[in-house]
Design an enzyme around this catalytic site. Sequence first.
Site, PDB file in Angstrom:
ATOM      1  N   HIS A   1     -12.202  -3.558 -18.008  1.00 33.07           N
ATOM      2  CA  HIS A   1     -12.506  -2.375 -18.822  1.00 33.07           C
ATOM      3  C   HIS A   1     -12.869  -2.854 -20.229  1.00 33.07           C
ATOM      4  O   HIS A   1     -12.721  -4.032 -20.544  1.00 33.07           O
ATOM      5  CB  HIS A   1     -11.319  -1.408 -18.885  1.00 33.07           C
ATOM      6  CG  HIS A   1     -10.149  -1.919 -19.665  1.00 33.07           C
ATOM      7  ND1 HIS A   1      -9.241  -2.830 -19.135  1.00 33.07           N
ATOM      8  CD2 HIS A   1      -9.734  -1.679 -20.935  1.00 33.07           C
ATOM      9  CE1 HIS A   1      -8.307  -3.099 -20.042  1.00 33.07           C
ATOM     10  NE2 HIS A   1      -8.595  -2.418 -21.155  1.00 33.07           N
TER      11      HIS A   1
ATOM     12  N   ASP B   1      -9.810   3.020 -24.346  1.00 36.43           N
ATOM     13  CA  ASP B   1     -10.339   2.262 -23.208  1.00 36.43           C
ATOM     14  C   ASP B   1     -11.510   3.014 -22.585  1.00 36.43           C
ATOM     15  O   ASP B   1     -11.496   4.254 -22.487  1.00 36.43           O
ATOM     16  CB  ASP B   1      -9.256   2.047 -22.156  1.00 36.43           C
ATOM     17  CG  ASP B   1      -8.229   1.007 -22.583  1.00 36.43           C
ATOM     18  OD1 ASP B   1      -8.477   0.317 -23.588  1.00 36.43           O
ATOM     19  OD2 ASP B   1      -7.182   0.903 -21.920  1.00 36.43           O
TER      20      ASP B   1
END
Length: 311
Positions: free
Chosen positions: A283, A208
């Site tokens: 994200h 991420d």
Amino acid sequence: MPAQARRIALPRAARIGIATAVTGVSFALPLVTAISAQAHTAPAAPAASAAAERSAAPAAQEGYRVVSGDTLSKIAAVGNVEGGWHALYEQNRSVVGADPNLIFPGQRLALPGRAAAPAKPAVPAKPAAPATKAAEPQAQVQVRTEAAEPAEQLQTQLQVATPTQVVTATPVAAATSGFVAPLVAPKRGTAYGVAGSMWASGHHTGQDFVASTGTPLRAIANGVVVKAGNGGAYGNEVEIRLADGHYAEYAHLSSIGVKIGQTVKAGQQIGLSGATGNVTGPHLHFEIRNGSEYGSDINPVAYLRAHGVAL
């Protein structure tokens, strides 16, 4: 008989014999001294030669110990390895394993042949030692070659050799390896491989990157778009088949900017980050896969670093 000592007259031949004997002794002494000195000083040259050979033994045979943040590409570049990271990987396949993108701190790698380093200016010869020190041992010979750099010194160079990469959101020239980061100034979030029941595979299958909604996302290398649409839990996704056969997966996009079958270049914008699909906030979820489908993931950070991308 008078009290003074009597002078004994010797024959001429006897006098010549005595003089010759005395003269012979005077010549023999310097000769013996010279032979003795030569016998004591002769071994000095082999001793100095042996010391020089020991000093010249290549320290590079110790190999290289992997530290955190290393990649085969970085080690090969800074180590000046002939053949680049491919040659380094072939030399250490038994240590690294089947995936050259995965190396771990503590692994000991053998360094294959190194390319010739640029010639350095000749070092001026030191002035001769005073005559009073001529008898001192001359075995302190120092020999230094580029191939004999200790592994620890190489590690120090690796930690400072990679400059900060500056890119823009518009299509840009790729790094010398042909790869760039998936977004500008990437800041890492949840790492690849973190275990947890929230993931079907039992672990986090990607890396991420912290990114607010609307952050431009980029193709990490040249390739062809094979997915561009809704991917269920992945939300809006884009997947690119790269030239080396791997797949780059971008998930949770707020906007998709490419179509299936489209050819993209490294650094080209392919969409905007967001919070679609199964997420708790905006994200970029980024994966590198061996195949197109879920479950064939590998470590994306290690993959990018192996291709010269600083993260």
